[in-house]
Design a protein around this motif. Structure first.
Motif, mmCIF file in Angstrom:
data_model
loop_
_atom_site.group_PDB
_atom_site.id
_atom_site.type_symbol
_atom_site.label_atom_id
_atom_site.label_comp_id
_atom_site.label_asym_id
_atom_site.label_seq_id
_atom_site.Cartn_x
_atom_site.Cartn_y
_atom_site.Cartn_z
ATOM 1 N N GLY A 131 21.298 -3.157 -60.483
ATOM 2 C CA GLY A 131 22.259 -4.004 -59.780
ATOM 3 C C GLY A 131 23.369 -3.202 -59.144
ATOM 4 N N SER A 132 23.838 -2.180 -59.839
ATOM 5 C CA SER A 132 24.888 -1.330 -59.285
ATOM 6 C C SER A 132 24.397 -0.561 -58.065
ATOM 7 C CB SER A 132 25.394 -0.338 -60.344
ATOM 8 O OG SER A 132 26.003 -1.029 -61.401
ATOM 9 N N ALA A 133 23.179 -0.068 -58.133
ATOM 10 C CA ALA A 133 22.612 0.657 -56.995
ATOM 11 C C ALA A 133 22.435 -0.272 -55.804
ATOM 12 C CB ALA A 133 21.282 1.291 -57.381
ATOM 13 N N ALA A 134 21.947 -1.483 -56.048
ATOM 14 C CA ALA A 134 21.760 -2.446 -54.966
ATOM 15 C C ALA A 134 23.105 -2.879 -54.393
ATOM 16 C CB ALA A 134 20.980 -3.657 -55.467
ATOM 17 N N ALA A 135 24.100 -3.061 -55.248
ATOM 18 C CA ALA A 135 25.429 -3.443 -54.774
ATOM 19 C C ALA A 135 26.044 -2.328 -53.937
ATOM 20 C CB ALA A 135 26.334 -3.781 -55.956
ATOM 21 N N MET A 136 25.830 -1.078 -54.343
ATOM 22 C CA MET A 136 26.342 0.038 -53.563
ATOM 23 C C MET A 136 25.648 0.090 -52.204
ATOM 24 S SD MET A 136 26.826 4.095 -54.498
ATOM 25 C CE MET A 136 25.214 4.237 -55.168
ATOM 26 N N ALA A 137 24.369 -0.165 -52.175
ATOM 27 C CA ALA A 137 23.639 -0.195 -50.904
ATOM 28 C C ALA A 137 24.179 -1.315 -50.027
ATOM 29 C CB ALA A 137 22.146 -0.388 -51.157
ATOM 30 N N ALA A 138 24.473 -2.466 -50.625
ATOM 31 C CA ALA A 138 25.009 -3.595 -49.868
ATOM 32 C C ALA A 138 26.360 -3.252 -49.252
ATOM 33 C CB ALA A 138 25.127 -4.823 -50.757
ATOM 34 N N ARG A 139 27.100 -2.390 -49.909
ATOM 35 C CA ARG A 139 28.424 -2.006 -49.418
ATOM 36 C C ARG A 139 28.336 -1.169 -48.153
ATOM 37 N NH1 ARG A 139 30.373 1.297 -53.599
ATOM 38 N NH2 ARG A 139 30.358 -0.587 -54.831
ATOM 39 N N VAL A 140 27.306 -0.335 -48.030
ATOM 40 C CA VAL A 140 27.256 0.633 -46.928
ATOM 41 C C VAL A 140 26.268 0.284 -45.815
ATOM 42 C CG1 VAL A 140 28.037 2.523 -48.416
ATOM 43 C CG2 VAL A 140 25.592 2.126 -48.114
ATOM 44 N N LEU A 141 25.404 -0.679 -46.043
ATOM 45 C CA LEU A 141 24.399 -1.031 -45.040
ATOM 46 C C LEU A 141 25.013 -1.807 -43.875
ATOM 47 C CD1 LEU A 141 21.506 -2.229 -47.354
ATOM 48 C CD2 LEU A 141 21.564 -0.136 -45.997
ATOM 49 N N PRO A 142 24.407 -1.732 -42.702
ATOM 50 C CA PRO A 142 24.851 -2.579 -41.589
ATOM 51 C C PRO A 142 24.574 -4.049 -41.906
ATOM 52 C CG PRO A 142 22.910 -1.303 -40.965
ATOM 53 C CD PRO A 142 23.310 -0.852 -42.333
ATOM 54 N N ASP A 143 25.266 -4.955 -41.213
ATOM 55 C CA ASP A 143 25.184 -6.387 -41.533
ATOM 56 C C ASP A 143 23.761 -6.928 -41.585
ATOM 57 O OD1 ASP A 143 27.888 -6.552 -41.853
ATOM 58 O OD2 ASP A 143 28.280 -7.384 -39.869
ATOM 59 N N GLY A 144 22.912 -6.607 -40.620
ATOM 60 C CA GLY A 144 21.541 -7.120 -40.618
ATOM 61 C C GLY A 144 20.780 -6.697 -41.862
ATOM 62 N N ALA A 145 20.955 -5.449 -42.269
ATOM 63 C CA ALA A 145 20.281 -4.957 -43.470
ATOM 64 C C ALA A 145 20.859 -5.607 -44.723
ATOM 65 C CB ALA A 145 20.398 -3.433 -43.555
ATOM 66 N N LYS A 146 22.175 -5.890 -44.723
ATOM 67 C CA LYS A 146 22.788 -6.583 -45.857
ATOM 68 C C LYS A 146 22.181 -7.971 -46.014
ATOM 69 C CE LYS A 146 27.288 -4.365 -45.638
ATOM 70 N NZ LYS A 146 28.733 -4.546 -45.470
ATOM 71 N N GLU A 147 21.986 -8.658 -44.891
ATOM 72 C CA GLU A 147 21.392 -9.991 -44.943
ATOM 73 C C GLU A 147 19.968 -9.940 -45.499
ATOM 74 O OE1 GLU A 147 21.816 -11.125 -40.890
ATOM 75 O OE2 GLU A 147 23.841 -11.913 -41.183
#
Length: 85
Positions: free
Chosen positions: A27-43
């Motif tokens: 979860g921490s790794a995924a949350a960190m990825a969500a922090r740095v990804l562009p909006d489309g990738a976050k969605e």
């Protein structure tokens, strides 16, 4: 049965991923990825975790409704990225 569609335009991706994954290392790794990804990738990431955690999301929504005095039983939850022009 009623199908209800909700369109979400803003979400705290990091918090949503942490909540749906239950935290921990993944979860921490995924949350960190969500922090740095562009909006489309976050969605896309958020939709993936919502779909993988559909049962947990259903329970959370049922409990939220119950806390307001509304009994509801959800039979499914599904997320997809939708682009409006």
């Amino acid at each position: 049965m009623i199908e209800l569609k909700l369109y979400v335009s803003e979400v705290d991706y990091e918090a949503a991923v942490q909540l749906l994954t239950g935290g921990g290392v993944a979860g921490s790794a995924a949350a960190m990825a969500a922090r740095v990804l562009p909006d489309g990738a976050k969605e896309e990431l958020a939709a993936k975790y919502i779909n993988a955690s559909a049962a947990k999301l259903q329970t959370m929504l049922e409990q939220a409704a119950a806390s307001k005095g509304v009994h509801v039983k959800l039979t499914g939850a599904q997320a997809a990225v939708v682009r409006f022009s």
